[in-house]
Design a protein around this motif. Sequence first.
Motif, short mmCIF file in Angstrom:
data_model
loop_
_atom_site.label_atom_id
_atom_site.label_comp_id
_atom_site.label_asym_id
_atom_site.label_seq_id
_atom_site.Cartn_x
_atom_site.Cartn_y
_atom_site.Cartn_z
N UNK A 49 0.83 -1.20 0.00
CA UNK A 49 0.00 0.00 0.00
C UNK A 49 0.87 1.26 0.00
N UNK A 50 0.43 2.29 -0.75
CA UNK A 50 1.19 3.53 -0.82
C UNK A 50 1.33 4.18 0.54
N UNK A 51 0.26 4.15 1.31
CA UNK A 51 0.28 4.65 2.68
C UNK A 51 -0.73 3.82 3.46
N UNK A 52 -0.74 3.98 4.75
CA UNK A 52 -1.61 3.14 5.57
C UNK A 52 -2.57 4.00 6.39
N UNK A 53 -3.87 3.69 6.37
CA UNK A 53 -4.80 4.44 7.21
C UNK A 53 -4.33 4.47 8.66
N UNK A 54 -4.38 5.65 9.23
CA UNK A 54 -3.86 5.87 10.57
C UNK A 54 -2.61 6.72 10.55
N UNK A 55 -1.81 6.57 9.49
CA UNK A 55 -0.56 7.32 9.41
C UNK A 55 -0.79 8.80 9.13
N UNK A 69 -1.49 5.29 -5.19
CA UNK A 69 -1.36 6.70 -5.57
C UNK A 69 -1.27 6.78 -7.09
N UNK A 70 -2.16 7.54 -7.68
CA UNK A 70 -2.16 7.66 -9.14
C UNK A 70 -1.60 8.99 -9.62
N UNK A 71 -1.47 9.96 -8.69
CA UNK A 71 -0.93 11.26 -9.08
C UNK A 71 -0.48 12.02 -7.84
N UNK A 72 0.64 12.74 -7.97
CA UNK A 72 1.12 13.60 -6.89
C UNK A 72 0.50 15.00 -6.97
N UNK A 73 0.44 15.54 -8.18
CA UNK A 73 -0.08 16.89 -8.39
C UNK A 73 -1.03 16.89 -9.58
N UNK A 74 -2.34 16.93 -9.33
CA UNK A 74 -2.98 16.93 -8.01
C UNK A 74 -2.93 15.53 -7.40
N UNK A 75 -3.02 15.49 -6.07
CA UNK A 75 -2.97 14.21 -5.37
C UNK A 75 -4.23 13.42 -5.65
N UNK A 76 -4.04 12.21 -6.18
CA UNK A 76 -5.16 11.32 -6.44
C UNK A 76 -4.79 9.91 -6.01
N UNK A 77 -5.80 9.15 -5.60
CA UNK A 77 -5.56 7.79 -5.14
C UNK A 77 -6.79 6.93 -5.40
N UNK A 78 -6.60 5.62 -5.36
CA UNK A 78 -7.70 4.68 -5.49
C UNK A 78 -7.39 3.46 -4.62
#
Length: 418
Positions: free
Chosen positions: A147-153, A336-345
């Motif tokens: 995972x790109x990041x983890x819920x809670x972080x 993470x699908x984009x940094x600028x703008x930030x997008x995720x799925x």
Amino acid sequence: MPSGTLLYAQSGGVTAVINATASAVIQTARAHKVRVLAGRNGILGVLREELIDTSKEPAGVIRSLAHTPGGAFGSCRVKLKSLDQDRAKYERLLEVFRAHDVRWFLYNGGNDSADTALKVSQLAAEFDYPLTCVGVPKTVDNDLAVTDCCPGFGSVAKFTAVSVRECALDVAAMADTSTKVFVYEAMGRHAGWIAAAAGLAGNGEDAAPHLILFPERPYDEADFFAKVKATVERVGYCVVVASEGIQTADGKFVADAGGGEDSFGHTQLGGVASFLAGRVKDALGYKVHWALPDYLQRSARHLASKTDLDQAQAVGRKAVEFALKGMNSVMPVIVRTSDMPYRWKVEAAPLSQIANHEKKMPDDFIRADGYGITAPARRYLEPLIRGEAPPPYGRDGLPKYVSLKQTLVEKKLPPLAE
């Protein structure tokens, strides 16, 4: 209407948004007319057949879990060993599942919990029991693989960055006649993600935090003292953020609390800030203050990141959807699908790629001198703390948090032999 019961359990340390995931799990299951039981105090409650009937909780209370910190159903630090070593416990889990017609098992936790969910799915297959196991990502340490990041972080990162910026302003105001060095201790056993998030508090050589100590880099006391002294002489004061898991070159934890190890094999840590403060005072003669936020970091729902909240709810919804589709031994992960703008799925990843793996800070996220973050780290971290999601407040000035009835279902099996 799907036939069977969904069982949800939480593992390890809680986060500011773990209840938001639980809320999304229950609401999504209710929308599909699926009954949800929850293990009281995690997997330990499942072993003891202490199962909470979430149908007894009003819809409004379940919705309000999304802004309530802590772990509504309780959690525990219990790691099951291999299928051979802990065979009796795994088979006990299966007995409980059979007794309560559990067909979907959602285990919300980190690396070790992903491993347990994977092993339970393997045992169910061995016994030809129709069970779909889904791991649900949760950890403030952000060390979960894939995972790109983890819920809670995101929320603990926001709390850390805000706290360090506010403390730095305090130190700057008093530095001329008082405190010259301030040490802030951040959680992080083997990975310095939370300490790195403190770097968002300022930008530039003279902006606090001036020094960050990462567990990914060996702690060199002499070099650290030299950096502190140079910073005080240049800026007038020095703000240090130290990860609790920093180690010397020989692999010894600087802040081993001497409390032994828990069932996950983790050494009890704590006190690195006070240790460093004492050493700086003795070696350099500066007046030093230090802070150990500890549980405050992961319980600060009042300062949660909106991004983090959205992601915590999204993985909860997807976990149920994946389970009902029969997607066994997977985890909903953030892509993470984009940094600028930030997008995720959110996509599904195999538990086999996550279980017992650990994601540390990439080398290019840590400054060349080892004491700060880089531009790539800032690009990664900054979107995760964006947005505010404050809880509703009452007339007494305090957040309106909720608690559950925690009504247990009737037991059907003999007591667990412990």
